[in-house]
Scaffold this motif. Sequence first.
Motif, short mmCIF file in Angstrom:
data_model
loop_
_atom_site.label_atom_id
_atom_site.label_comp_id
_atom_site.label_asym_id
_atom_site.label_seq_id
_atom_site.Cartn_x
_atom_site.Cartn_y
_atom_site.Cartn_z
N ARG A 175 0.82 -1.22 0.00
CA ARG A 175 0.00 0.00 0.00
C ARG A 175 0.85 1.26 0.00
N VAL A 176 1.88 1.29 -0.83
CA VAL A 176 2.72 2.47 -0.96
C VAL A 176 2.06 3.44 -1.94
N PRO A 177 1.80 4.70 -1.55
CA PRO A 177 1.27 5.67 -2.51
C PRO A 177 2.19 5.78 -3.71
N ALA A 178 1.63 5.74 -4.91
CA ALA A 178 2.44 5.69 -6.12
C ALA A 178 3.42 6.86 -6.21
N ASP A 179 2.98 8.05 -5.76
CA ASP A 179 3.85 9.22 -5.86
C ASP A 179 4.92 9.27 -4.77
N GLU A 180 4.90 8.30 -3.83
CA GLU A 180 5.90 8.26 -2.76
C GLU A 180 6.79 7.03 -2.87
N LEU A 181 6.64 6.26 -3.94
CA LEU A 181 7.37 4.99 -4.06
C LEU A 181 8.88 5.19 -4.00
N GLU A 182 9.40 6.13 -4.76
CA GLU A 182 10.85 6.33 -4.79
C GLU A 182 11.38 6.81 -3.45
N GLU A 183 10.60 7.64 -2.76
CA GLU A 183 11.02 8.12 -1.44
C GLU A 183 11.11 6.96 -0.46
N PHE A 184 10.13 6.05 -0.49
CA PHE A 184 10.17 4.89 0.40
C PHE A 184 11.35 3.99 0.06
N ARG A 185 11.60 3.79 -1.21
CA ARG A 185 12.73 2.95 -1.60
C ARG A 185 14.06 3.53 -1.14
N ALA A 186 14.15 4.84 -1.17
CA ALA A 186 15.41 5.48 -0.82
C ALA A 186 15.63 5.57 0.69
N PRO A 203 -5.91 0.94 -6.15
CA PRO A 203 -7.29 1.25 -5.77
C PRO A 203 -8.28 0.14 -6.12
N ALA A 204 -8.04 -0.57 -7.23
CA ALA A 204 -8.98 -1.60 -7.66
C ALA A 204 -9.14 -2.70 -6.61
N LEU A 205 -8.11 -2.95 -5.80
CA LEU A 205 -8.21 -4.00 -4.79
C LEU A 205 -9.11 -3.59 -3.63
N GLY A 206 -9.28 -2.29 -3.45
CA GLY A 206 -10.13 -1.81 -2.37
C GLY A 206 -11.56 -1.54 -2.77
N ASP A 322 -23.37 5.41 5.29
CA ASP A 322 -22.26 5.36 6.23
C ASP A 322 -21.56 4.00 6.17
N LEU A 323 -22.33 2.92 6.13
CA LEU A 323 -21.75 1.58 6.06
C LEU A 323 -21.03 1.35 4.73
N VAL A 324 -21.64 1.79 3.64
CA VAL A 324 -21.03 1.58 2.32
C VAL A 324 -19.73 2.35 2.20
N SER A 325 -19.70 3.57 2.73
CA SER A 325 -18.50 4.41 2.61
C SER A 325 -17.32 3.83 3.36
N ARG A 326 -17.58 2.99 4.38
CA ARG A 326 -16.49 2.41 5.17
C ARG A 326 -16.13 0.99 4.70
N ALA A 327 -16.88 0.46 3.76
CA ALA A 327 -16.61 -0.89 3.27
C ALA A 327 -15.37 -0.88 2.36
N ARG A 328 -14.62 -1.95 2.42
CA ARG A 328 -13.42 -2.08 1.59
C ARG A 328 -13.36 -3.49 1.01
N GLY A 329 -13.01 -3.57 -0.26
CA GLY A 329 -12.93 -4.86 -0.93
C GLY A 329 -11.86 -5.75 -0.33
N THR A 341 -6.03 -9.08 -10.57
CA THR A 341 -5.35 -7.79 -10.38
C THR A 341 -4.32 -7.89 -9.27
N GLY A 342 -4.69 -8.55 -8.16
CA GLY A 342 -3.76 -8.70 -7.05
C GLY A 342 -2.54 -9.52 -7.41
N LEU A 343 -2.74 -10.59 -8.16
CA LEU A 343 -1.62 -11.43 -8.56
C LEU A 343 -0.67 -10.68 -9.49
N ARG A 344 -1.23 -9.89 -10.39
CA ARG A 344 -0.38 -9.12 -11.29
C ARG A 344 0.48 -8.14 -10.48
N LEU A 345 -0.13 -7.46 -9.50
CA LEU A 345 0.61 -6.53 -8.66
C LEU A 345 1.70 -7.26 -7.89
N PHE A 346 1.38 -8.41 -7.35
CA PHE A 346 2.35 -9.21 -6.60
C PHE A 346 3.52 -9.62 -7.49
#
Length: 433
Positions: A175-186, A203-206, A322-329, A341-346
């Motif tokens: 769950r690394v934000p895409a725009d922070e990936l290089e910063e985390f790696r460094a 996002p598609a996984l959620g 309220d319940l729908v807004s807090r639900a996550r895939g 999608t998850g396997l491709r990311l992995f």
Amino acid sequence: MTGPTVIYVASLEPESGKSLVSFGAMEVAATASGRVGYFRPVIAKSPERDRVIEMMRSRFRLAQDYEESYGVTTEDTRGLGESVDPALVHAILAKFEVLARSCDVVVVEGTDYTGASAAFEFALNSEIAAHLGASCVIVARAHAHRPDQLGGVLSAASSSLAERHVPIVGFVVNRVPADELEEFRARVDTRTDAPIWFMVEEPALGHVTMGDLAAELGAEVIAGDAEAMTRDIHRIVVAAMTLPHLMRRLEPHALLVTPGDRADVILMAEAAQFSSGYPPIAGLLLTGGYRPDDEVLRLTHGLGESSLPILLTERDTYETVDLVSRARGSLESGDERRLATGLRLFEDSVDFDNLVERVRSTRSSTVTPVMFERQLMTRAREDRRRIVLPEGDDDRILIAADRLLRRDVVSLVILGNPEEIIDRAHGLGLDLS
């Protein structure tokens, strides 16, 4: 006779994406061995079966009973404080040993942080991993953390496992934000020899599907077949306005939430899906327990497979939103598109060479259906070909194309009228871009 290779997947906090990493580890193990097992030391106490276990048993066609797939429940861990009771560990190991006798490789997925303290859960996972002689994969999430904070946490986890002589295969920072990936790696540094793999936030996984929502709310499915229930929900629109204003607010993959007595909204939503001027929406969620009039339902049911998925809940609109807004895939729903999608990311993010070599060292000559499928996918990706699919007007062809594109194993050409194919794909909630 030596025991099986054991891969222990443990997380450091909730919502880290541990199940995705476990799923990837199972794919790796299934590629190299015909006798693979899956085990959870602790599961939640519930009258329902654990959904992750059931997904793994089904997806990998595991030759193990449900009762063999876990050690104890959270009921058995209550009142233990910060200490790990030896009797608890013995109970878990006893169940594991029964499963291990028939396996070459066992993937163990650690606890879920669903009640006990973080200190207790990590100590329990470390203790079990040590007794199993397992190699450990540590999963952490970057979301809501700074790189320096995360580096300190990983270093502490590494030291704790080293004290118990548990080897670490690697760290997965999920769950690394895409725009922070290089910063985390460094900046993330554990000061160990174990590699660190980074997986960006997807996002598609959620995204929750209509089927997820029906299960989460206990809602009745008024319309929509099994394929319609896999439609993703990207945003919520409360249909409390007049139709002209509502129609201007329609967006792709939107869920319309409205009281069940708003027949005008229901008919508008059904009509909009047949108009090229409006985006394909995910479905309708009717609130208040108001069942639409029989004449409205007759029209909806008359559309057959083209009917928009419609759910009905007894809850009022405010509570429902309220319940729908807090639900996550989640992966355990078994949605094939989400799994692909998850396997491709992995596969794109994690280099499990060390793990693969260990699994292959105990590889049997048995070729299971999962091994065969996985090997075909690997060979297809290595020797990428262009495949022509005829009959572009067949829903099964379009669904298969969506799955193949999500795994990124071939280049596809679909024969048929482009506009009709695109419109039908939208109607099925598929992405052929």
